[in-house]
Scaffold this motif. Structure first.
Motif, short mmCIF file in Angstrom:
data_model
loop_
_atom_site.label_atom_id
_atom_site.label_comp_id
_atom_site.label_asym_id
_atom_site.label_seq_id
_atom_site.Cartn_x
_atom_site.Cartn_y
_atom_site.Cartn_z
N LEU A 47 0.84 -1.19 0.00
CA LEU A 47 0.00 0.00 0.00
C LEU A 47 0.88 1.24 0.00
N GLN A 48 0.51 2.24 -0.81
CA GLN A 48 1.15 3.56 -0.77
C GLN A 48 0.05 4.59 -0.54
N SER A 49 0.39 5.64 0.19
CA SER A 49 -0.67 6.59 0.55
C SER A 49 -0.27 8.03 0.26
N ALA A 50 -1.27 8.85 -0.05
CA ALA A 50 -1.08 10.29 -0.23
C ALA A 50 -2.29 10.99 0.36
N GLY A 51 -2.09 12.20 0.86
CA GLY A 51 -3.22 12.94 1.40
C GLY A 51 -3.08 13.11 2.90
N ASN A 52 -4.21 13.25 3.58
CA ASN A 52 -4.21 13.51 5.02
C ASN A 52 -3.50 12.38 5.78
N LEU A 53 -2.45 12.73 6.52
CA LEU A 53 -1.63 11.71 7.18
C LEU A 53 -2.37 11.03 8.33
N ALA A 54 -3.20 11.78 9.06
CA ALA A 54 -3.96 11.17 10.16
C ALA A 54 -4.91 10.11 9.60
N THR A 55 -5.55 10.42 8.49
CA THR A 55 -6.44 9.45 7.88
C THR A 55 -5.69 8.22 7.39
N SER A 56 -4.60 8.44 6.62
CA SER A 56 -3.92 7.28 6.04
C SER A 56 -3.26 6.42 7.11
N GLN A 57 -2.71 7.06 8.17
CA GLN A 57 -2.13 6.26 9.26
C GLN A 57 -3.20 5.44 9.97
N SER A 58 -4.37 6.03 10.19
CA SER A 58 -5.45 5.29 10.84
C SER A 58 -5.85 4.08 10.01
N VAL A 59 -5.96 4.27 8.71
CA VAL A 59 -6.35 3.17 7.83
C VAL A 59 -5.33 2.04 7.91
N ILE A 60 -4.04 2.39 7.80
CA ILE A 60 -2.98 1.38 7.84
C ILE A 60 -2.98 0.68 9.21
N SER A 61 -3.15 1.46 10.28
CA SER A 61 -3.14 0.86 11.63
C SER A 61 -4.29 -0.11 11.80
N LEU A 62 -5.49 0.28 11.36
CA LEU A 62 -6.64 -0.62 11.48
C LEU A 62 -6.41 -1.89 10.66
N LEU A 63 -5.87 -1.73 9.45
CA LEU A 63 -5.62 -2.91 8.60
C LEU A 63 -4.63 -3.86 9.27
N ARG A 64 -3.58 -3.31 9.90
CA ARG A 64 -2.58 -4.14 10.59
C ARG A 64 -3.18 -4.80 11.83
N HIS A 65 -3.93 -4.00 12.58
CA HIS A 65 -4.49 -4.46 13.84
C HIS A 65 -5.43 -5.64 13.62
N ARG A 66 -6.10 -5.64 12.51
CA ARG A 66 -7.12 -6.67 12.25
C ARG A 66 -6.55 -7.95 11.62
N LEU A 67 -5.26 -7.92 11.27
CA LEU A 67 -4.65 -9.12 10.67
C LEU A 67 -4.79 -10.28 11.64
N LEU A 91 -11.12 2.96 4.76
CA LEU A 91 -10.99 4.41 4.56
C LEU A 91 -12.31 5.11 4.86
N ARG A 92 -13.42 4.56 4.39
CA ARG A 92 -14.73 5.18 4.66
C ARG A 92 -15.06 5.15 6.15
N GLU A 93 -14.66 4.07 6.81
CA GLU A 93 -14.89 3.94 8.26
C GLU A 93 -14.15 5.05 9.02
N VAL A 94 -12.90 5.29 8.63
CA VAL A 94 -12.09 6.33 9.30
C VAL A 94 -12.68 7.71 9.01
N LEU A 95 -13.07 7.95 7.76
CA LEU A 95 -13.60 9.26 7.39
C LEU A 95 -14.91 9.53 8.14
N GLU A 96 -15.72 8.49 8.30
CA GLU A 96 -16.99 8.65 9.02
C GLU A 96 -16.73 9.02 10.48
N ARG A 97 -15.74 8.33 11.07
CA ARG A 97 -15.39 8.57 12.48
C ARG A 97 -14.90 10.01 12.69
N ASP A 98 -14.11 10.51 11.73
CA ASP A 98 -13.38 11.76 11.95
C ASP A 98 -14.07 12.99 11.35
N SER A 99 -15.20 12.79 10.66
CA SER A 99 -15.77 13.96 9.99
C SER A 99 -17.22 14.22 10.39
#
Lengths: 244, 244
Positions: A47-67, A91-99
């Protein structure tokens, strides 16, 4: 800003990301934007990410945590298409939480992802996920995707890259594309993270970090700059009508 | 969109503009964006425009209409600085006329100009006018300006162009910059308008229009593409650590 390139070629996959993040020109930091998931001999997902760092880090962390958990995760989804769908849903889950209405006012929380890899039994694949969580897949006609500050580095890819391009040539082309971008835009910066995957190897490559002053990268920067100036001098002479 | 480049070099000035305008991808037209004013033996003033076409055409028309009149105009202002100030003032006049409270709602009326030339008794100069009508001047450190869709074509200028670059090399460099942009962005298109001015000649060059299929432009496109691919193949071999 950010610049990431990923290529899905006949011989395999190439990923290169920069690592500069900035909030204004006086708040610059280094964060890795290339993330590797996988099970040796079975699957690789990058995975490579661009854009809001808080959002992309949250997405990566959730993906890792759920492995390894109960539900769908990147180590058990059956196809790359399912992997891209899962990243989009996260990504949609994180955006919903934070917006919510009281949050994120005037802040752009959006981010984009490139997802590439291979799962045993199918060919390698590459997806470009939009900030809405939907996505497109690379094809033979369009074998590469860029996210972030993509314009400076696009001409060399458009001129020199095709599906049949060998991995070594493709990686050089990606590095030149990064050099062009870094020279012209302060918001894209070293170090670079590079990962090359040979189709059907089902290995998890370590990847390589190209640091400021890396001898090879410096040598191709110099070689390329001198080569371009020489090539420009060798172009056919301008006809008279250009000078009237 | 639009792409224009202007260069102020030791040996003179180089101007290149595309001619595509678009309002959406299904409303494309060809309009000249390079405009020449001057009095042979006394002054040359070249204007290039990007942005709202109604605004830029109005500005150019007013500037032409007022030539020879009572007040300040482009054929009687004493310096290029005054010429840039006059264009800026005319731009503000047009914007004021067209952007009253009942007008221009949600439409971006802004446009940018490049102004370059020479007036007898002073050196050639080059100015970049912002949509506010204020401006900056090119220097030895930064001998070129771009307006419009500038990112795709910037790397080659950053790599190959300096104040001392000869005019012929600079014009080739500008044409390659346009080729890179045209390949990567549909909103920039042929024909191109080219004008080269030798410092202190005080001539009014006719300029040259590079049309679709122009033999020279096609030859350098092919030469450049092949040269880049060859150069990429000649780059030093990638060290092992890039492949782990």
């Amino acid at each position: 800003m950010t610049y990431c390139v990923a290529m899905n070629l006949a011989d395999g996959l190439v990923f290169v990301s920069d690592s500069r993040t900035n909030a204004g020109v006086d708040h610059i930091a280094t964060f890795r934007k290339l993330h590797v998931f996988g099970v040796p001999g079975e699957r690789l997902i990058v995975l490579q990410s661009a854009g809001n760092l808080a959002t992309s880090q949250s997405v990566i962390s959730l993906l890792r945590h759920r492995l390894g958990g109960e539900g769908a995760h990147l180590h058990n989804v059956p196809t790359l298409f399912d992997a891209a769908s899962l990243v989009g849903a996260t990504l949609r889950e994180v955006l919903e939480r934070d917006s919510g209405p009281s949050l994120g006012q005037g802040v752009d929380l959006g981010c984009s992802f490139l997802l590439g890899g291979q799962i045993r039994g199918a060919a390698p694949g590459l997806f470009n996920l939009y900030p809405q969580g939907n996505f497109i897949e690379a094809t033979r006609d369009t074998p590469y995707f860029q996210i972030g500050e993509s314009k400076y580095g696009k001409p060399i890819l458009d001129r020199a890259l095709q599906h049949a391009t060998p991995l070594e040539q493709a990686l050089r082309c990606a590095l030149i594309s990064f050099d062009s971008t870094i020279r012209s835009n302060l918001s894209v910066g070293m170090p670079l993270d590079v990962l090359v995957y040979r189709a059907d190897s089902l290995l998890i490559p370590e990847g390589y970090r190209v640091s400021e002053g890396d001898a090879y990268f410096e040598s191709i920067r110099a070689f390329w700059g001198a080569g371009l100036r020489q090539l420009l001098g060798e172009l056919p002479e301008l006809p008279d009508q250009y000078w009237l």
